[in-house]
Design a protein around this motif. Structure first.
Motif, PDB file in Angstrom:
ATOM      1  N   THR A  99      21.376 -56.656  49.515  1.00 62.28           N
ATOM      2  CA  THR A  99      20.740 -56.419  48.221  1.00 62.28           C
ATOM      3  C   THR A  99      21.500 -55.339  47.466  1.00 62.28           C
ATOM      4  O   THR A  99      22.342 -54.628  48.038  1.00 62.28           O
ATOM      5  N   LEU A 100      21.191 -55.207  46.193  1.00 65.82           N
ATOM      6  CA  LEU A 100      21.845 -54.177  45.383  1.00 65.82           C
ATOM      7  C   LEU A 100      21.541 -52.786  45.921  1.00 65.82           C
ATOM      8  O   LEU A 100      22.426 -51.924  45.973  1.00 65.82           O
ATOM      9  N   GLU A 101      20.310 -52.566  46.337  1.00 67.80           N
ATOM     10  CA  GLU A 101      19.926 -51.260  46.884  1.00 67.80           C
ATOM     11  C   GLU A 101      20.693 -50.952  48.164  1.00 67.80           C
ATOM     12  O   GLU A 101      21.140 -49.815  48.379  1.00 67.80           O
ATOM     13  N   GLU A 102      20.878 -51.957  49.016  1.00 66.03           N
ATOM     14  CA  GLU A 102      21.609 -51.755  50.272  1.00 66.03           C
ATOM     15  C   GLU A 102      23.087 -51.484  50.014  1.00 66.03           C
ATOM     16  O   GLU A 102      23.691 -50.630  50.678  1.00 66.03           O
ATOM     17  N   SER A 103      23.667 -52.189  49.054  1.00 69.09           N
ATOM     18  CA  SER A 103      25.082 -51.951  48.733  1.00 69.09           C
ATOM     19  C   SER A 103      25.293 -50.565  48.143  1.00 69.09           C
ATOM     20  O   SER A 103      26.286 -49.889  48.455  1.00 69.09           O
ATOM     21  N   LEU A 104      24.361 -50.101  47.313  1.00 64.66           N
ATOM     22  CA  LEU A 104      24.449 -48.742  46.771  1.00 64.66           C
ATOM     23  C   LEU A 104      24.279 -47.691  47.866  1.00 64.66           C
ATOM     24  O   LEU A 104      24.932 -46.642  47.841  1.00 64.66           O
ATOM     25  N   LEU A 105      23.425 -47.982  48.836  1.00 67.83           N
ATOM     26  CA  LEU A 105      23.231 -47.064  49.956  1.00 67.83           C
ATOM     27  C   LEU A 105      24.494 -46.946  50.788  1.00 67.83           C
ATOM     28  O   LEU A 105      24.865 -45.847  51.226  1.00 67.83           O
ATOM     29  N   ILE A 106      25.193 -48.061  50.995  1.00 70.16           N
ATOM     30  CA  ILE A 106      26.446 -48.040  51.745  1.00 70.16           C
ATOM     31  C   ILE A 106      27.501 -47.211  51.011  1.00 70.16           C
ATOM     32  O   ILE A 106      28.235 -46.421  51.623  1.00 70.16           O
ATOM     33  N   LYS A 107      27.576 -47.377  49.689  1.00 67.47           N
ATOM     34  CA  LYS A 107      28.528 -46.576  48.905  1.00 67.47           C
ATOM     35  C   LYS A 107      28.216 -45.094  49.014  1.00 67.47           C
ATOM     36  O   LYS A 107      29.119 -44.257  49.107  1.00 67.47           O
ATOM     37  N   PHE A 108      26.924 -44.755  48.984  1.00 69.59           N
ATOM     38  CA  PHE A 108      26.528 -43.356  49.109  1.00 69.59           C
ATOM     39  C   PHE A 108      26.916 -42.793  50.475  1.00 69.59           C
ATOM     40  O   PHE A 108      27.425 -41.670  50.576  1.00 69.59           O
ATOM     41  N   LEU A 109      26.700 -43.552  51.539  1.00 75.03           N
ATOM     42  CA  LEU A 109      27.053 -43.094  52.880  1.00 75.03           C
ATOM     43  C   LEU A 109      28.561 -42.939  53.043  1.00 75.03           C
ATOM     44  O   LEU A 109      29.026 -42.067  53.777  1.00 75.03           O
ATOM     45  N   ASP A 110      29.328 -43.781  52.348  1.00 74.70           N
ATOM     46  CA  ASP A 110      30.789 -43.669  52.425  1.00 74.70           C
ATOM     47  C   ASP A 110      31.297 -42.407  51.738  1.00 74.70           C
ATOM     48  O   ASP A 110      32.364 -41.889  52.090  1.00 74.70           O
ATOM     49  N   ILE A 111      30.545 -41.914  50.752  1.00 75.89           N
ATOM     50  CA  ILE A 111      30.956 -40.700  50.044  1.00 75.89           C
ATOM     51  C   ILE A 111      30.743 -39.459  50.903  1.00 75.89           C
ATOM     52  O   ILE A 111      31.535 -38.513  50.870  1.00 75.89           O
ATOM     53  N   GLN A 126      20.450 -38.950  44.772  1.00 79.57           N
ATOM     54  CA  GLN A 126      21.262 -40.132  44.487  1.00 79.57           C
ATOM     55  C   GLN A 126      20.599 -41.401  45.041  1.00 79.57           C
ATOM     56  O   GLN A 126      20.631 -42.455  44.396  1.00 79.57           O
ATOM     57  N   ILE A 127      19.982 -41.318  46.199  1.00 80.67           N
ATOM     58  CA  ILE A 127      19.305 -42.479  46.777  1.00 80.67           C
ATOM     59  C   ILE A 127      18.039 -42.792  45.987  1.00 80.67           C
ATOM     60  O   ILE A 127      17.713 -43.957  45.727  1.00 80.67           O
ATOM     61  N   ARG A 128      17.330 -41.770  45.577  1.00 75.85           N
ATOM     62  CA  ARG A 128      16.112 -41.986  44.792  1.00 75.85           C
ATOM     63  C   ARG A 128      16.433 -42.623  43.444  1.00 75.85           C
ATOM     64  O   ARG A 128      15.686 -43.471  42.940  1.00 75.85           O
ATOM     65  N   ILE A 157      16.441 -47.372  39.916  1.00 73.51           N
ATOM     66  CA  ILE A 157      17.204 -48.286  39.063  1.00 73.51           C
ATOM     67  C   ILE A 157      17.068 -49.730  39.555  1.00 73.51           C
ATOM     68  O   ILE A 157      16.942 -50.656  38.760  1.00 73.51           O
ATOM     69  N   CYS A 158      17.064 -49.921  40.879  1.00 72.17           N
ATOM     70  CA  CYS A 158      16.957 -51.272  41.433  1.00 72.17           C
ATOM     71  C   CYS A 158      15.564 -51.862  41.260  1.00 72.17           C
ATOM     72  O   CYS A 158      15.413 -53.083  41.205  1.00 72.17           O
ATOM     73  N   SER A 159      14.548 -51.017  41.167  1.00 69.25           N
ATOM     74  CA  SER A 159      13.175 -51.515  41.072  1.00 69.25           C
ATOM     75  C   SER A 159      12.727 -51.755  39.631  1.00 69.25           C
ATOM     76  O   SER A 159      11.945 -52.665  39.373  1.00 69.25           O
TER      77      SER A 159
END
Length: 274
Positions: A79-91, A195-197, A202-204
């Motif tokens: 999902t979009l939320e999961e992909s954004l979470l992965i990007k955040f963890l990579d940072i 950033q996660i919030r 945004i996704c909701s």
């Protein structure tokens, strides 16, 4: 970037940037054991308190989303939320420097807990959302959260704005320290990070807005098409009537008479009578 009303609604619980250091250390972060007279020598969180905080889920650990594969070739879509979470963890960095039990320790970023005394210096990435309590000419890159158009921010220990995203005494997970150094208190860890919030919000929210805007745009396009077709029909009919008038006038000038429907009927009656 979120609007001011959205920021006030979403981050209404973030008030740490408005409190004095005395109030923070005694009221909200007594377990951090901050030494107000010598911040560099603060004792930090004790081992027992760290264990309790990790059990309560007040740590920086976030489970990384993964694509589930089946039949050795197909994978589920993120999902979009999961992909954004992965990007955040990579940072986020792999390691973080903190003060615990009166000592400087380098720990895994996922082990940072709420209230940890975090040490920041040039070249590092902020591991969690922190309130700055001491600074030495530190400048941070805020593009990971606020966008590339925003210039680097010079960090201070005092509140400069009511909004958490604009004040200069807060640094958020993912910010990169360009120069200088500072000491901060981890005010939000894990999925409580700003950033996660923001990603969750945004996704909701905008999906419904996008559908409504698409429907409105479609209806507007239909209206404009109908109006244009009506106007074209009107112009066509007006042109036809104008042409008919011109042709009738031309015939009248040639014959010297102005034939009408009544005259045509009379002529037909006369011919039948002969």
């Amino acid at each position: 970037m979120l609007k001011i009303k959205e920021q006030l609604y979403l981050f209404v619980d973030i008030q740490e940037h408005t409190y004095s250091l005395d109030v923070l250390s005694k009221t909200y972060f007594p377990h951090s054991n901050i030494d107000l007279n010598n911040l560099d020598q603060s004792f930090g969180i004790k081992t027992k308190q760290i264990e309790l905080l990790t059990k309560e889920g007040a740590s920086n650990y976030i489970e990384r989303p993964e694509q589930v594969s089946f039949c050795f070739c197909l994978r589920t879509r993120l999902t979009l939320e999961e992909s954004l979470l992965i990007k955040f963890l990579d940072i986020l960095p792999e390691k973080a420097t903190v003060r615990r039990q009166g000592e400087v320790k380098e720990i895994d970023t996922r082990d940072v807990v709420y209230g940890d005394v975090v040490l920041l210096k040039a070249g590092q990435i902020v591991p969690a959302d922190c309130r700055i309590i001491q600074v030495d000419n530190m400048v941070v890159d805020v593009s990971s959260l606020r966008g590339r158009n925003f210039p680097p921010m010079e960090v201070t220990t005092e509140e400069t704005d009511i909004l958490p995203l604009k004040t200069k005494n807060l640094v958020f997970a993912g910010y990169k320290v360009i120069s200088g150094s500072a000491i901060g208190i981890a005010i939000a860890v894990g999925k409580r990070c700003v950033q996660i919030r923001m990603a969750e919000y945004i996704c909701s929210q905008p999906k419904k807005k996008q559908k409504l805007t698409k429907k409105k745009s479609r209806s507007q396009n239909k209206l404009t098409k109908n109006q244009s077709s009506k106007s074209s029909v009107v112009t066509d009919t007006s042109e036809m009537t104008a042409r008919r008038k011109k042709s009738s006038k031309a015939n009248a000038t040639r014959t010297g008479t102005t034939p009408t429907r009544i005259q045509r009927k009379e002529s037909v009656v006369c011919i039948n009578n002969i």
